[in-house]
Design an enzyme around this catalytic site. Structure first.
Site, PDB file in Angstrom:
ATOM      1  N   SER A 137      46.413  43.512  47.278  1.00 51.28           N
ATOM      2  CA  SER A 137      45.667  42.351  47.352  1.00 51.28           C
ATOM      3  C   SER A 137      46.712  41.229  48.759  1.00 51.28           C
ATOM      4  CB  SER A 137      45.204  41.350  46.129  1.00 51.28           C
ATOM      5  OG  SER A 137      45.153  40.024  46.772  1.00 51.28           O
ATOM      6  N   TYR A 150      48.948  40.676  37.305  1.00 53.59           N
ATOM      7  CA  TYR A 150      48.002  41.232  38.307  1.00 53.59           C
ATOM      8  C   TYR A 150      48.886  41.132  39.386  1.00 53.59           C
ATOM      9  CZ  TYR A 150      44.201  41.306  41.796  1.00 53.59           C
ATOM     10  OH  TYR A 150      43.903  41.299  43.531  1.00 53.59           O
TER      11      TYR A 150
END
Length: 232
Positions: A137, A150
Site C-alpha cells: 500500500s 494497517y
C-alpha cells in the site's frame, strides 16, 4: 499467460475478481481461493469448469498448505501466486487501539501471504520458475495517524517481498509487490461518498499490473514495489 496456472488468494473480493478476469482473458487456468464456498459460488457462478475453486482459511498454515497441495494435485503445478487476500481497518490511534487489531491485521495481511507462499515456493524452486505478486500500500510507505496497525502490516508485506525476492531470484522466481492507493470499490465509495472517485485506481487497472508482473515481460524485475495510484 496461456496455459499458465495462476493461484489467486482473496479471489472473492473486488481486486481478486478483477485479477481473475484479467488472467482468464489471457488464457490462464485459475486456482481461486476464498474463505467460504458460498462466497466463491456467488463470485464465480458461471466460470469455466477447468478452473479450480477452493475454500480455505489462509490464516491457518495447515489449511493454506492443504489448499496449495490440492491445487498442485489437480493442476499439476502453480506457475504464479497472486497474494491478494487482506483487509483494511483504520483502527484509531496506536495507544487506543486494542491489541487484537494489530494481531488481526498481521493475520489477514501478512500470514495469509506467507502461509501460501511457504507452501507454493518448493514446487517453484524444483521447476526453477515462478512468479509471486503481493499487495502492499502507498499508505504504508510511512506511518500515518489512525492507521498504525494497517500500515505496519502492509509495511511487513513490503519488506517480506523484498526479502523473498533476494532469496528466490537465483531460483528463477520473481517476487514483486504492487502498491495501490485508494481502490475504486463500492465499499470505498460508501465510506467516502464525497471523494472524487474518478481519481481512484480501478481494480481492472491494478489487475493489469499484477498480470504484467506475472508475465515473461517482468522476468528482470525482483523486489520491485510498484505504485499503482490512479490520480490520487
Amino acid at each position: 499467460m496461456a496455459e499458465k496456472i495462476v493461484l489467486i488468494t482473496g479471489a472473492t473480493g473486488n481486486l481478486g475478481k478483477a485479477t481473475a478476469a484479467a488472467f482468464e482473458a489471457e488464457g490462464a487456468r485459475l486456482v481461486l481461493i476464498g474463505s467460504r464456498p458460498e462466497s466463491l459460488e456467488r463470485a464465480y457462478p458461471d466460470i469455466a469448469p477447468h478452473h479450480l475453486k477452493l475454500a480455505a482459511d489462509l490464516t491457518d498454515a495447515e489449511a493454506a498448505a492443504g489448499a496449495v497441495a490440492e491445487a498442485e494435485r489437480v493442476c499439476g503445478r502453480i506457475d504464479a501466486v497472486c497474494a491478494i487476500a487482506g483487509a483494511f481497518d483504520m483502527g484509531g490511534a496506536v495507544y487506543e487501539a486494542p491489541p487484537e487489531l494489530a494481531e488481526r491485521m498481521m493475520r489477514l495481511n501478512v500470514a495469509t501471504m506467507v502461509n501460501v507462499v511457504r507452501a507454493a515456493v518448493p514446487g517453484m524452486i524444483a521447476r526453477k520458475s515462478g512468479k509471486i505478486v503481493t499487495i502492499g500500500s502507498t499508505a504504508a510507505l510511512k506511518g500515518a495517524a489512525g492507521m498504525g496497525a494497517y500500515t505496519a502490516s502492509k509495511s511487513a508485506v513490503m519488506r517480506l517481498t523484498e526479502s523473498m525476492a533476494a532469496e528466490l531470484r537465483g531460483h528463477g522466481i520473481n517476487v514483486n509487490c504492487v502498491l495501490p492507493s485508494v481502490i475504486d470499490t463500492p465499499e470505498n465509495r460508501a465510506a467516502m461518498p464525497k471523494a472524487d472517485f474518478s481519481k481512484w485506481v480501478k481494480p481492472a487497472e491494478l489487475a493489469a499490473v499484477i498480470a504484467f508482473l506475472c508475465s515473461d515481460g517482468a522476468s528482470a524485475m525482483h523486489g520491485a514495489l510498484v505504485p499503482v495510484v490512479g490520480l490520487v
